[in-house]
Design a protein around this motif. Sequence first.
Motif, mmCIF file in Angstrom:
data_model
loop_
_atom_site.group_PDB
_atom_site.id
_atom_site.type_symbol
_atom_site.label_atom_id
_atom_site.label_comp_id
_atom_site.label_asym_id
_atom_site.label_seq_id
_atom_site.Cartn_x
_atom_site.Cartn_y
_atom_site.Cartn_z
ATOM 1 N N UNK A 10 -12.309 5.862 2.866
ATOM 2 C CA UNK A 10 -10.871 6.243 3.206
ATOM 3 C C UNK A 10 -9.756 5.114 3.408
ATOM 4 N N UNK A 11 -10.104 4.165 3.870
ATOM 5 C CA UNK A 11 -9.325 3.188 4.103
ATOM 6 C C UNK A 11 -8.877 2.498 2.804
ATOM 7 N N UNK A 12 -9.856 2.442 1.907
ATOM 8 C CA UNK A 12 -9.427 1.816 0.676
ATOM 9 C C UNK A 12 -8.567 2.652 -0.112
ATOM 10 N N UNK A 13 -8.867 4.083 0.081
ATOM 11 C CA UNK A 13 -8.101 4.946 -0.657
ATOM 12 C C UNK A 13 -6.504 4.986 -0.249
ATOM 13 N N UNK A 14 -6.467 5.089 1.129
ATOM 14 C CA UNK A 14 -5.149 5.036 1.878
ATOM 15 C C UNK A 14 -4.301 3.915 1.287
#
Length: 107
Positions: A10-14
């Motif tokens: 999720x951090x990478x996508x955000x």
Amino acid sequence: MAVTITEAAARHVTKYLARRGKGVGVRLGVKTTGCSGLAYKLEYADDVAPEDVVFEAHGVKVLVDPKSLPYVDGTELDFVREGLNEGFKFNNPNERDRCGCGESFRV
């Protein structure tokens, strides 16, 4: 039926969506290919299609088309770093076999 995303993914996508300046999440699906029959298809999504099944965790939407859902049901989308390599990893309980090159899988 559920598809989940880890906090690391999720951090990478955000971070990537912020750099792009647009997008609502990622679209996860499968396509017919490779020696084992199916391969994951992952792309950034700019909008939600009416037929999409939407899962959300850690502030990120994971969109799945209804035809792919039976193959990816229960999958956890993760983002891992292994040595110098990094990328998304699919932890799918439905996988029965994976080809030697890692490109495709069978359920």
